[in-house]
Each structure stands twice: as structure tokens, then as C-alpha cells.
Design an enzyme around this catalytic site. Structure first.
Site, PDB file in Angstrom:
ATOM      1  N   ASN A   7       0.873  -1.172   0.000  1.00 43.85           N
ATOM      2  CA  ASN A   7       0.000   0.000   0.000  1.00 43.85           C
ATOM      3  C   ASN A   7       0.916   1.230   0.000  1.00 43.85           C
ATOM      4  O   ASN A   7       1.552   1.521   1.012  1.00 43.85           O
ATOM      5  CB  ASN A   7      -0.893  -0.034   1.246  1.00 43.85           C
ATOM      6  CG  ASN A   7      -1.934   1.065   1.231  1.00 43.85           C
ATOM      7  OD1 ASN A   7      -1.889   1.966   0.387  1.00 43.85           O
ATOM      8  ND2 ASN A   7      -2.858   1.006   2.159  1.00 43.85           N
ATOM      9  N   ARG A 236     -14.117  13.231   8.350  1.00 45.04           N
ATOM     10  CA  ARG A 236     -14.891  13.563   7.141  1.00 45.04           C
ATOM     11  C   ARG A 236     -16.364  13.699   7.482  1.00 45.04           C
ATOM     12  O   ARG A 236     -16.899  12.931   8.288  1.00 45.04           O
ATOM     13  CB  ARG A 236     -14.724  12.466   6.086  1.00 45.04           C
ATOM     14  CG  ARG A 236     -13.420  12.561   5.341  1.00 45.04           C
ATOM     15  CD  ARG A 236     -13.281  11.428   4.348  1.00 45.04           C
ATOM     16  NE  ARG A 236     -12.079  10.663   4.631  1.00 45.04           N
ATOM     17  CZ  ARG A 236     -11.852   9.420   4.213  1.00 45.04           C
ATOM     18  NH1 ARG A 236     -12.742   8.797   3.475  1.00 45.04           N
ATOM     19  NH2 ARG A 236     -10.733   8.807   4.527  1.00 45.04           N
ATOM     20  N   GLU A 379      -7.614  -6.463   4.520  1.00 46.67           N
ATOM     21  CA  GLU A 379      -7.461  -6.037   3.122  1.00 46.67           C
ATOM     22  C   GLU A 379      -6.153  -6.544   2.520  1.00 46.67           C
ATOM     23  O   GLU A 379      -6.098  -6.884   1.342  1.00 46.67           O
ATOM     24  CB  GLU A 379      -7.528  -4.506   3.050  1.00 46.67           C
ATOM     25  CG  GLU A 379      -8.929  -3.989   3.314  1.00 46.67           C
ATOM     26  CD  GLU A 379      -8.978  -2.515   3.698  1.00 46.67           C
ATOM     27  OE1 GLU A 379      -8.526  -2.173   4.813  1.00 46.67           O
ATOM     28  OE2 GLU A 379      -9.463  -1.712   2.893  1.00 46.67           O
TER      29      GLU A 379
END
Ligand code: ADP
Length: 394
Positions: A7, A236, A379
Site C-alpha cells: 500500500n 470527514r 485487506e
């Protein structure tokens, strides 16, 4: 077979090296501040942790040091042992509905999509190029955050805006966290022993999204054109009325980028509470009875419940609700509050079982109308699995 999951960020590179026979992590770590003064790396292996400052001017430097260290530390004997590299990619637009092996077309597509993920896609490409340079003969795959959601239909992915915006500029819902939601769908397939189930997957971390999954396919999800949409997150906002943006621009003398920054980095739990984006801090402040923080937490829970209810109707019922990611896997009070607010759907959890953490666990009672689970997401493993499958089927 050994596969590395990667990543890459603009100044960082995170890795996990898997032995795929047992799907076990044999080493993992992080290279930080690449191209910035004070760069360093951390490698965890065999219960040990090695941390060192080292000059890393480029991502290629980081990859070289990583591979050198894997050999020095005798984690692998030679580079020949690495059978593949899988890269996490944020945006594959509507072209990529599944993971693919890397070739020149893939790289140029990722570069083209940078206007859709300006912070992430260029960084992801840096990671691919670095591995290509250092391990030119090792096959690589790309695994997209958006791919799993490509099964949404037009009614789900189109916005009620001028159609030209979609046709000419690609304005539509893409959805993110797809690798995690796919992992959860696969985990539930193993638990339930079938594929024909209706699932509401709640990935609630610092970022968060919920996905409605029917027969292993995403039919809707809360994030949209960007990861700013949907539920309220750590920093967010999630969904808001877009007219707020020009209004605040005028009030604060800011440009659109600055207000978007406020919505990405200074909103959500942090913005509403004026205290913290971290759920652990929020929960302990609530225990002191702080009204503003209690309202922020209430709003956070409400947004999750709103979407679960919406997806319950969309799916025509639900066999299971799954909680995953930082908050979903660990926060006992948030899971409890979400489930309490879903009582009218017949959701009932066992408060003792709800104390569980860090492992797959059914927390609903036998008479609950919907099964509720905690399933830790992975993931990195999903990326390694997809990479291995693509290499095997070449
Ligand atoms: P990211 O979206 O960055 O991958 P994570 O999935 O790691 O985020 O989730 C991070 C969030 O998980 C933290 O901000 C914190 O609020 C929450 N979290 C982690 N552990 C706990 C815990 N024990 N209790 C409550 N919240 C937790």
C-alpha cells in the site's frame, strides 16, 4: 508461495509478506517520510520489531532496503522466493471490475485516473514502478478499492444531476473500501456455507463505509464519487447539502479547495465534537457527560443506522449485519448503540458476546431477526489472495 501486499502513499510504503500456504503474515512494516528528511522504516517479524532511520529519497530506495532487509533478517533466503507483488489501488474507475495483472496499459490507465484520486493513484503508481525496477521479473497485480462496487446498477451509481456530467466527466458513484467489503462477503460465505445471502457490511474505521451485498455482489454503498460521501467519519463529514460549500467560502473568505479540506480533515467526529476524531476519546468524554461530544457520537451512530435501515429495505431484508474495521471491531458501546436503534427491525444482541474483540464472533441472540457479527477485516490478505489467483491462472 510468498506474496507481498503493498500500500503506497505519497511518502510512505506499507507492506505485508504472506506465506500463502497458510495465509500467514511472516513480516510486515512501514517505510515513512520517503523523500523527506528523517525517513525511517519499521519491520515486524517473528514477534520482533526493527526500527531504523535511514535516508530514503525515492520509493525505489524503500523497495531496495525492504528486500535487502528481508534477506539480512533471514525472513527469506533469496528474492527468488517472492512469487508476486499485489498493489492496493484506490481508483480503477468503471473500467476495472476486478483485480488484474500489471501491464503498460494498466499503468497508463492509473495515471489517467489521477484526477479522480489525486492523492492516491499517483502514489500507487510510484509503488508499482519501484517494484518493477527492482524486481522486473516478478509478476505484479493491482487490486482496486472501487472494483467490488462495479456491480451496482445505474439507479445506484448515477446522481440526480445533468446526465452530461456522467457521460462526459465520469460523475457517478464509484464507492471505496471494496477490498474490505469483498473480504467480509467471502468470510460470511464461509460462515453461512452459501452465497445467496443478503448482507449489510459496516466498515467503520477512521474512514468508513457501509455496503449492501446481495448474492456476493455489491448493490449499493455509502461512499460516492469520492470517499467524502456517506456516513459520518473521524474527520470527514459524509453526506451534506452541497450549497453549504459556497456559503462557507463566502463567510470565511476561503476557496473551494480550502472548504473541501475542512470537510475532509476538520469535520466528522472531530468537527462536531471540537475534541477528537478518535472514537476511544469520544466514548470516554461521553462518560463524563459532555453534551457536545454526546451529540457528535449520537449523530455518528444515527448516520450508520440510517444507512443500515436504507439497505435493509433495498435488499428486501437482511440475513446478517457485520461490523468491521477500527471502530466496528473494537468499540463495544458503538456496536451496542447502533443495534439498540435497530431494535424495530428485530435486531437483538447479547451484551456479553458484544464485549468480544479481535476475532470473528456472532453477537446477536438466537431470537434476533438478523444475525449480527464482528468480523475483523484483512485487506492485505485479500490483495495477496487476488494476486496469487491471477498468477496461478496466467
Ligand atoms: P483507517 O480508516 O485509518 O484504516 P481504522 O480502521 O484503523 O482506520 O480505525 C481507526 C479508528 O478505530 C480509530 O480512530 C479509533 O477511533 C477506532 N478504534 C480503534 N480501537 C478502538 C477501541 N478499542 N475502541 C473504540 N474505537 C477504537
Amino acid at each position: 508461495m510468498k506474496i507481498i501486499s503493498i500500500n503506497t502513499g505519497s511518502s510512505s510504503l506499507k507492506f505485508s509478506l504472506f506465506d500463502m500456504k497458510e495465509e500467514k503474515v511472516i513480516a510486515s512494516g512501514l517505510f515513512e517520510r520517503i523523500g523527506i528528511e528523517g525517513s525511517s522504516y519499521t519491520i515486524k517479524f517473528n514477534g520482533e520489531k526493527l526500527q531504523q532511520e535511514i535516508e530514503l529519497n525515492t520509493h525505489t530506495d524503500a523497495v531496495k532496503v525492504l528486500l535487502e532487509k528481508l534477506i539480512d533478517l533471514e525472513i527469506i533466503k533469496s528474492l527468488e522466493e517472492i512469487d508476486g507483488v499485489g498493489h492496493r489501488i484506490v481508483h480503477g474507475k468503471d473500467k476495472y471490475s476486478e483485480s488484474v495483472l500489471v501491464n503498460d496499459t494498466v499503468i497508463s490507465d492509473l495515471e489517467e485516473y489521477k484526477e479522480f484520486a489525486p492523492l492516491h493513484n499517483p502514489a500507487n503508481v510510484l509503488g508499482i514502478r519501484a517494484f518493477k525496477e527492482v524486481l522486473p521479473n516478478v509478476p505484479m497485480a493491482v487490486v482496486f478499492d472501487t472494483a467490488f462496487h462495479q456491480t451496482m446498477d445505474e439507479e445506484a451509481y448515477l446522481y440526480p444531476v445533468p446526465y452530461k456530467w456522467y457521460k462526459e466527466y465520469g460523475v457517478r458513484k464509484y464507492g471505496f473500501h471494496g477490498t474490505s467489503h469483498k473480504y467480509i462477503a467471502n468470510a460470511m460465505k464461509d460462515i453461512l456455507g452459501r452465497e445467496d445471502f443478503k448482507l449489510i457490511s459496516c466498515h467503520i474505521g477512521n474512514g468508513g463505509s457501509i455496503c449492501a451485498i446481495k448474492d456476493m455482489k455489491s448493490i449499493d454503498t455509502t461512499m460516492g464519487f469520492t470517499p467524502l460521501a456517506g456516513i459520518m467519519m473521524g474527520t470527514r463529514s459524509g453526506d451534506i447539502d452541497p450549497s453549504i460549500i459556497p456559503y462557507v467560502m463566502e463567510k470565511e473568505g476561503k476557496n473551494v479547495g480550502e472548504v473541501l479540506d475542512d470537510l475532509n480533515k476538520s469535520s466528522g467526529l472531530l468537527g462536531m465534537s471540537e475534541f477528537s476524531s478518535d472514537m476511544r476519546d469520544i466514548v470516554s468524554k461521553c462518560d463524563e457527560g459532555d453534551e457536545q461530544v454526546l451529540t457528535a457520537r449520537g449523530k455518528y451512530v444515527r448516520r450508520i443506522v440510517d444507512y443500515i435501515a436504507q439497505y435493509y429495505v433495498l435488499l428486501g431484508g437482511a440475513d446478517a449485519i457485520v461490523f468491521t474495521a477500527g471502530v466496528g471491531e473494537n468499540s463495544v458501546p458503538i456496536r451496542r448503540e447502533v443495534c439498540e436503534r435497530l431494535a424495530c427491525l428485530g435486531v437483538k444482541i447479547d451484551l456479553d458476546l458484544n464485549n468480544g474483540r479481535g476475532e470473528t464472533l456472532k453477537i446477536s441472540t438466537d431470537d434476533s431477526k438478523i444475525d449480527v457479527y464482528i468480523v475483523p477485516t484483512d485487506e492485505e490478505l485479500m490483495i495477496a489472495r487476488d494476486t496469487l489467483n491471477l498468477i496461478k491462472n496466467r
